[in-house]
Write a protein that holds these residues in place. Structure first.
Motif, PDB file in Angstrom:
ATOM      1  N   ARG A 109       0.877  -1.151   0.204  1.00  0.00           N
ATOM      2  CA  ARG A 109       0.088   0.054   0.005  1.00  0.00           C
ATOM      3  C   ARG A 109       0.958   1.229   0.003  1.00  0.00           C
ATOM      4  NH1 ARG A 109      -2.889  -3.098   3.832  1.00  0.00           N
ATOM      5  NH2 ARG A 109      -2.014  -1.689   5.642  1.00  0.00           N
ATOM      6  N   GLU A 110       1.948   1.217   0.893  1.00  0.00           N
ATOM      7  CA  GLU A 110       2.796   2.425   1.009  1.00  0.00           C
ATOM      8  C   GLU A 110       3.472   2.529  -0.541  1.00  0.00           C
ATOM      9  OE1 GLU A 110       4.505   5.768   2.425  1.00  0.00           O
ATOM     10  OE2 GLU A 110       2.781   4.707   3.134  1.00  0.00           O
ATOM     11  N   SER A 112       2.603   1.637  -3.477  1.00  0.00           N
ATOM     12  CA  SER A 112       1.597   2.349  -4.192  1.00  0.00           C
ATOM     13  C   SER A 112       1.402   3.849  -4.257  1.00  0.00           C
ATOM     14  CB  SER A 112       0.358   1.637  -4.369  1.00  0.00           C
ATOM     15  OG  SER A 112      -0.384   2.059  -3.104  1.00  0.00           O
ATOM     16  N   ARG A 113       1.508   4.449  -3.156  1.00  0.00           N
ATOM     17  CA  ARG A 113       1.428   5.644  -3.022  1.00  0.00           C
ATOM     18  C   ARG A 113       2.955   6.396  -3.294  1.00  0.00           C
ATOM     19  NH1 ARG A 113      -1.684   4.406   2.024  1.00  0.00           N
ATOM     20  NH2 ARG A 113       0.145   4.357   3.103  1.00  0.00           N
ATOM     21  N   LEU A 114       4.066   5.907  -3.461  1.00  0.00           N
ATOM     22  CA  LEU A 114       5.258   6.154  -3.838  1.00  0.00           C
ATOM     23  C   LEU A 114       5.579   6.193  -5.325  1.00  0.00           C
ATOM     24  CD1 LEU A 114       7.369   4.519  -0.919  1.00  0.00           C
ATOM     25  CD2 LEU A 114       7.079   6.904  -1.338  1.00  0.00           C
ATOM     26  N   GLN A 115       4.572   5.401  -5.960  1.00  0.00           N
ATOM     27  CA  GLN A 115       4.609   5.590  -7.545  1.00  0.00           C
ATOM     28  C   GLN A 115       4.667   6.993  -8.158  1.00  0.00           C
ATOM     29  OE1 GLN A 115       5.540   2.655  -9.407  1.00  0.00           O
ATOM     30  NE2 GLN A 115       6.054   4.385 -10.852  1.00  0.00           N
ATOM     31  N   PRO A 116       4.019   7.756  -7.652  1.00  0.00           N
ATOM     32  CA  PRO A 116       3.843   9.229  -8.155  1.00  0.00           C
ATOM     33  C   PRO A 116       5.270   9.759  -7.749  1.00  0.00           C
ATOM     34  CG  PRO A 116       1.672   8.821  -7.259  1.00  0.00           C
ATOM     35  CD  PRO A 116       2.693   7.795  -6.958  1.00  0.00           C
ATOM     36  N   VAL A 117       5.906   9.534  -6.695  1.00  0.00           N
ATOM     37  CA  VAL A 117       6.897  10.205  -6.243  1.00  0.00           C
ATOM     38  C   VAL A 117       8.206   9.713  -7.270  1.00  0.00           C
ATOM     39  CG1 VAL A 117       8.634  10.317  -4.352  1.00  0.00           C
ATOM     40  CG2 VAL A 117       6.475  10.302  -3.851  1.00  0.00           C
TER      41      VAL A 117
END
Length: 273
Positions: A109-110, A112-117
């Protein structure tokens, strides 16, 4: 004046009371008995759920100076339905070293949130790995310029078994030694995790260079290094490579590559590290 120890004990009291107050007997499978003047579980009910005496739990919640074992803190964490962050917080307030988090559901989950980063780091390469160096997120230039494998594949396995890596990185030998040393340090953080040994054995079987480096038992914990990349026969690039740990006790690490000034000249040999 309240000292640091007193403030910590006061924080422990408030924390335990607040976690107890948010739960009802139904939440934890208990039968509600008697009239309740305040919301939440009673201290005696938490004690039963945690398998400790009511007096002992009361002393803990009152912030008395008592010794607390990890097993008891784990039992209280379970009784109060604490998540990983709350569990670590409880350990700290109780004056005990927090455990390593092992909740694997949080890592994807974490990530997946870092892909935009990592995508936002373009045009420079960036990617995210877990404790075993499995790739959880990567941008397009990490894959095209550095050869980072696709999501779910292991970066170490790719680095040591993909012949193109030895062509892509002029200092492949030095990079290989650093990676193995970093992997050994990472494995020591989780002494009970046999998957590290299994992965190391597999790498030893498939690549002689890894086996030789693993047998040296050398360690490396460098968070900042320089990396040279061969783009063509006559062109190269160099980067500052930063390794950032993500979230406290997290297994995820963010690999960022910052472009360095290029040396003008006719050949890769002029690109120095």
């Amino acid at each position: 004046m309240v000292d640091g120890f007193g403030r910590q004990r006061e924080a422990l009291r408030h924390f335990l009371r607040s976690r107890r107050a948010r739960l009802s007997p139904d939440d934890v499978g208990l039968l509600a008995t008697g009239r309740r003047h305040t919301p939440g579980l009673r201290r005696e009910e938490v004690a039963v759920l945690a398998g400790v005496s009511a007096s002992w739990y009361t002393w803990l919640e009152q912030g008395r100076d008592i010794k607390v074992s990890d097993s008891v803190l784990d039992a209280i964490s379970h009784a109060l339905r604490l998540d990983d962050t709350e569990r670590v917080h409880l350990y700290r307030l109780a004056g005990t070293n927090p455990p390593q988090l092992t909740s694997w559901g949080a890592a994807p989950r974490e990530a997946s949130r870092l892909q935009p980063v990592v995508d936002g780091w373009l045009p420079a390469p960036a990617f995210v790995v877990d404790r075993y160096w499995n790739v959880l997120a990567a941008n397009s230039n990490a894959m095209s310029l550095l050869g980072v494998p696709s999501h779910g594949q292991n970066y170490l396995m790719s680095f040591f078994t993909d012949p193109s890596a030895r062509v892509r990185f002029p200092d492949w030998d030095g990079m290989a030694a650093r990676l193995v040393g970093q992997f050994r340090v990472q494995g020591a953080r989780f002494p009970g995790d046999v998957h590290f040994d299994m992965l190391a054995q597999e790498l030893c079987c498939v690549d002689e260079a890894f086996a030789d480096l693993w047998a040296r038992h050398e360690t490396c914990n460098a968070a900042r290094t320089r990396v040279r990349v061969r783009l063509t026969d006559q062109q190269g690039a160099r980067y500052e490579h930063l390794i950032l740990s993500l979230l406290e006790n997290s297994d995820l690490r963010l690999m960022l590559y910052m472009p360095m000034p290029q040396v003008q000249g006719a050949g890769l040999d002029l690109v120095v590290s």
